[in-house]
Design a protein around this motif. Structure first.
Motif, mmCIF file in Angstrom:
data_model
loop_
_atom_site.group_PDB
_atom_site.id
_atom_site.type_symbol
_atom_site.label_atom_id
_atom_site.label_comp_id
_atom_site.label_asym_id
_atom_site.label_seq_id
_atom_site.Cartn_x
_atom_site.Cartn_y
_atom_site.Cartn_z
ATOM 1 N N ASP A 1 -7.152 6.287 1.803
ATOM 2 C CA ASP A 1 -6.306 5.216 2.337
ATOM 3 C C ASP A 1 -7.238 4.202 2.992
ATOM 4 O O ASP A 1 -7.691 4.382 4.130
ATOM 5 C CB ASP A 1 -5.278 5.752 3.334
ATOM 6 C CG ASP A 1 -4.306 4.659 3.798
ATOM 7 O OD1 ASP A 1 -4.640 3.463 3.642
ATOM 8 O OD2 ASP A 1 -3.232 5.004 4.335
ATOM 9 N N SER B 1 -4.268 -2.224 1.348
ATOM 10 C CA SER B 1 -3.058 -2.953 1.754
ATOM 11 C C SER B 1 -3.375 -4.432 1.934
ATOM 12 O O SER B 1 -4.420 -4.785 2.491
ATOM 13 C CB SER B 1 -2.521 -2.411 3.086
ATOM 14 O OG SER B 1 -1.453 -3.235 3.538
ATOM 15 N N SER C 1 -6.498 1.050 3.613
ATOM 16 C CA SER C 1 -5.686 -0.084 4.052
ATOM 17 C C SER C 1 -6.418 -0.937 5.084
ATOM 18 O O SER C 1 -6.140 -2.122 5.220
ATOM 19 C CB SER C 1 -4.370 0.409 4.653
ATOM 20 O OG SER C 1 -3.579 1.017 3.664
ATOM 21 N N ALA D 1 2.875 5.637 6.710
ATOM 22 C CA ALA D 1 2.883 5.569 5.240
ATOM 23 C C ALA D 1 1.904 6.560 4.605
ATOM 24 O O ALA D 1 2.170 7.061 3.502
ATOM 25 C CB ALA D 1 2.551 4.146 4.783
ATOM 26 N N SER D 2 0.784 6.852 5.288
ATOM 27 C CA SER D 2 -0.216 7.773 4.711
ATOM 28 C C SER D 2 0.361 9.174 4.513
ATOM 29 O O SER D 2 -0.128 9.927 3.673
ATOM 30 C CB SER D 2 -1.439 7.904 5.618
ATOM 31 O OG SER D 2 -1.859 6.668 6.108
ATOM 32 N N LEU E 1 0.280 4.227 -2.518
ATOM 33 C CA LEU E 1 0.122 5.639 -2.128
ATOM 34 C C LEU E 1 1.114 6.510 -2.891
ATOM 35 O O LEU E 1 0.772 7.605 -3.359
ATOM 36 C CB LEU E 1 0.339 5.792 -0.617
ATOM 37 C CG LEU E 1 -0.793 5.263 0.276
ATOM 38 C CD1 LEU E 1 -0.316 5.108 1.722
ATOM 39 C CD2 LEU E 1 -2.007 6.203 0.218
ATOM 40 N N ALA F 1 0.836 -1.198 0.000
ATOM 41 C CA ALA F 1 0.000 0.000 0.000
ATOM 42 C C ALA F 1 0.873 1.251 0.000
ATOM 43 O O ALA F 1 0.487 2.290 -0.545
ATOM 44 C CB ALA F 1 -0.922 0.006 1.213
ATOM 45 N N THR F 2 2.039 1.153 0.611
ATOM 46 C CA THR F 2 2.974 2.280 0.593
ATOM 47 C C THR F 2 3.307 2.638 -0.855
ATOM 48 O O THR F 2 3.290 3.822 -1.232
ATOM 49 C CB THR F 2 4.255 1.899 1.361
ATOM 50 O OG1 THR F 2 3.885 1.513 2.693
ATOM 51 C CG2 THR F 2 5.238 3.036 1.418
ATOM 52 N N THR G 1 -2.905 7.594 11.992
ATOM 53 C CA THR G 1 -2.710 6.636 10.923
ATOM 54 C C THR G 1 -1.299 6.089 10.985
ATOM 55 O O THR G 1 -0.473 6.558 11.765
ATOM 56 C CB THR G 1 -2.973 7.276 9.542
ATOM 57 O OG1 THR G 1 -2.920 6.252 8.528
ATOM 58 C CG2 THR G 1 -1.943 8.354 9.209
ATOM 59 N N GLU H 1 2.926 -9.602 1.251
ATOM 60 C CA GLU H 1 3.026 -8.143 1.189
ATOM 61 C C GLU H 1 2.308 -7.765 -0.093
ATOM 62 O O GLU H 1 2.366 -8.510 -1.079
ATOM 63 C CB GLU H 1 4.487 -7.663 1.094
ATOM 64 C CG GLU H 1 5.312 -7.841 2.344
ATOM 65 C CD GLU H 1 5.279 -6.624 3.271
ATOM 66 O OE1 GLU H 1 4.510 -5.668 3.013
ATOM 67 O OE2 GLU H 1 6.034 -6.648 4.260
ATOM 68 N N GLY H 2 1.669 -6.634 -0.113
ATOM 69 C CA GLY H 2 1.019 -6.234 -1.351
ATOM 70 C C GLY H 2 0.070 -5.082 -1.138
ATOM 71 O O GLY H 2 -0.258 -4.729 -0.002
ATOM 72 N N LYS I 1 -3.415 -7.128 7.695
ATOM 73 C CA LYS I 1 -4.629 -6.483 7.189
ATOM 74 C C LYS I 1 -5.740 -7.507 6.939
ATOM 75 O O LYS I 1 -5.574 -8.692 7.191
ATOM 76 C CB LYS I 1 -4.302 -5.669 5.937
ATOM 77 C CG LYS I 1 -3.209 -4.611 6.154
ATOM 78 C CD LYS I 1 -3.594 -3.573 7.186
ATOM 79 C CE LYS I 1 -2.401 -2.813 7.733
ATOM 80 N NZ LYS I 1 -1.735 -1.927 6.814
ATOM 81 N N VAL J 1 -8.208 8.631 5.837
ATOM 82 C CA VAL J 1 -7.865 7.250 6.202
ATOM 83 C C VAL J 1 -9.084 6.625 6.874
ATOM 84 O O VAL J 1 -9.606 7.178 7.847
ATOM 85 C CB VAL J 1 -6.668 7.224 7.178
ATOM 86 C CG1 VAL J 1 -6.297 5.790 7.547
ATOM 87 C CG2 VAL J 1 -5.473 7.962 6.586
ATOM 88 N N TYR K 1 -3.056 4.740 16.780
ATOM 89 C CA TYR K 1 -1.684 4.886 16.340
ATOM 90 C C TYR K 1 -0.996 5.966 17.149
ATOM 91 O O TYR K 1 -1.678 6.884 17.625
ATOM 92 C CB TYR K 1 -1.660 5.354 14.863
ATOM 93 C CG TYR K 1 -1.935 4.247 13.882
ATOM 94 C CD1 TYR K 1 -0.946 3.362 13.513
ATOM 95 C CD2 TYR K 1 -3.202 4.118 13.324
ATOM 96 C CE1 TYR K 1 -1.199 2.355 12.598
ATOM 97 C CE2 TYR K 1 -3.459 3.102 12.413
ATOM 98 C CZ TYR K 1 -2.452 2.212 12.053
ATOM 99 O OH TYR K 1 -2.708 1.223 11.159
HETATM 100 C C1 PLP Z 1 -0.706 -0.853 6.738
HETATM 101 C C2 PLP Z 1 -1.030 0.526 6.350
HETATM 102 C C3 PLP Z 1 -0.358 1.175 5.298
HETATM 103 C C4 PLP Z 1 0.811 0.588 4.598
HETATM 104 O O1 PLP Z 1 0.535 -0.644 4.043
HETATM 105 P P1 PLP Z 1 1.732 -1.553 3.459
HETATM 106 O O2 PLP Z 1 1.009 -2.496 2.544
HETATM 107 O O3 PLP Z 1 2.371 -2.211 4.619
HETATM 108 O O4 PLP Z 1 2.662 -0.660 2.717
HETATM 109 C C5 PLP Z 1 -0.774 2.436 4.951
HETATM 110 N N1 PLP Z 1 -1.781 3.051 5.600
HETATM 111 C C6 PLP Z 1 -2.423 2.470 6.631
HETATM 112 C C7 PLP Z 1 -3.541 3.192 7.284
HETATM 113 C C8 PLP Z 1 -2.056 1.189 7.040
HETATM 114 O O5 PLP Z 1 -2.673 0.629 8.090
#
Ligand code: PLP
Length: 374
Positions: free
Chosen positions: A121, A147, A123, A46-47, A22, A18-19, A43, A158-159, A152, A95, A319
């Motif tokens: 977002d 994500s 995720s 990564a967001s 984004l 998800a990174t 969050t 991973e993906g 998740k 998010v 978080y």
């Molecule tokens: C887990 C997460 C991400 C990043 O996801 P990855 O697939 O690990 O890169 C981004 N935003 C939120 C809110 C997340 O929980």
């Protein structure tokens, strides 16, 4: 395609996290130096980091004390101020915290009025519904990101994946996913930057006549030919990951139904304890990625968290507000900047919630929590 179909979006672009999704989404929306991106402080980092990859600056909008999502009132106020300062954001990333959709119907008119783009977002929110529509349908956004990290809702090891209804954004993200390279003659350019297709169609040599020692640029009709149009990455998802994701996707609805049953049970079992259980907005249907409770104060949180961990229970905290990370202090953020997110954080514990959690295990979690709080 299966994910896009599942969430009623026209296009899906699968990537390695998800990174990455984004980052690609920000690139596709032309985020760059001098631009601002706003997101929620409540969050995962990564967001916000995606803006910094593009050389843009980050700011935050404080959260709503009931939903723990970005507050639409705070957003409206901040936008009006930003308009006066000439610092309006180019992109907003709402998010869907814990799987509960943000109020997208209220955010969309603000995007219209102040001229920003929206990346959801999601995720935490594959399988959720926002005002009856699947999250990811991009009804009120440009792009939605999911994500598939192991923690998740569904995983590919991973993906990640981005959905959109805009063919140009989909094409751009797919191109940037793989080095900025295209094999589509319609997208190719001559050395002088002109579209290549009509030259090739006329059967002309596309490039100027090469001088000695210069590489020859071949016509776009050559079967081996590709062009790098801009600087991209290797963010591709492997076929092996996609196969796992495809199988996981078939189980998503069952997983979410189970999460709802367990969350309702938590609501009941915790009713007599001094905790605040997570509010569910009746207009939406949460994916219930997390079950974050609020205890009375930070000392209690510390004690209860430790007691549960000592009992072998995998509690967590979601978080630490992003603006409180050391790497964000350089931008001038300080304690107290987003007080609702900070107050929420100090009292937060996420209880275990996953489809294979048994009722007996859930009983133990609640019993141990009750002991720790007594
Ligand atoms: C887990 C997460 C991400 C990043 O996801 P990855 O697939 O690990 O890169 C981004 N935003 C939120 C809110 C997340 O929980």
């Amino acid at each position: 395609q299966a994910v896009a179909a599942k969430v009623s979006a026209a296009y899906g672009v699968a990537v390695n996290s998800a990174t990455s999704a984004l980052h690609l989404a920000c690139r596709a929306l032309d985020l760059g130096p001098g631009d601002w991106l706003w997101t929620s402080p409540n969050t995962f980092v990564a967001s916000a980091n995606c803006a910094r990859y593009c050389g843009a600056r980050v700011d935050f909008v404080d959260i709503d004390p009931d939903t723990y999502n970005l507050s639409v009132e705070a957003l409206a106020t901040k936008l009006e101020q930003a308009k006066q300062n000439g610092r309006l954001p180019k992109i907003l990333i709402p998010v869907h915290f814990a799987g509960q959709p943000c109020d997208m119907a209220a955010i969309a008119p603000l995007a219209e009025r102040y001229g920003f783009k929206i990346i959801e977002d999601a995720s935490h929110a594959i399988g959720a519904r926002c005002d009856g529509e699947p999250v990811g349908a991009c009804r009120h956004s440009d792009i939605t990101v999911f994500s598939f990290h192991p923690v998740k809702l569904i995983t590919t090891g991973e993906g990640g994946l981005a959905t959109t209804n805009d063919p140009e954004l989909a094409e751009r993200m797919a191109r940037l996913r793989s080095h900025g390279i295209t094999r589509d003659p319609a997208r190719m350019r001559t050395d002088s930057g002109q579209p290549m297709l009509h030259h090739a169609a006329l059967g002309e040599s596309v490039s100027a006549k090469p001088r000695l020692g210069e590489p020859v640029l071949h016509a776009s009709t050559d079967p081996w030919y590709y062009q790098q149009l801009e600087l991209g990455y290797n963010y591709r998802m492997t076929d092996i990951q996609a196969a796992l994701g495809h199988s996981q996707l078939q189980r998503l609805d069952d997983y979410i139904a189970r999460r709802h049953a367990l969350a309702k049970r938590y609501d009941r079992l915790l009713a007599d304890l001094p905790v605040q259980t997570p509010y569910q907005d009746p207009r939406h249907h949460s994916a219930l990625h997390l079950y974050p409770i609020q205890v009375t104060d930070d000392e209690t949180r510390h004690h209860a968290f430790q007691a549960l961990r000592d009992a072998g229970i995998g509690v967590n905290v979601h978080y630490i507000p992003v603006h409180r990370q050391p790497d964000y202090q350089r931008f001038g953020f300080a304690k107290g900047d987003f007080p609702v997110a900070e107050a929420y954080y100090r009292r937060a514990i996420s209880l275990p919630l996953y489809p294979s959690l048994t009722e007996a295990q859930q009983d133990i979690v609640c019993q141990r929590l009750g002991e720790a709080l007594s």
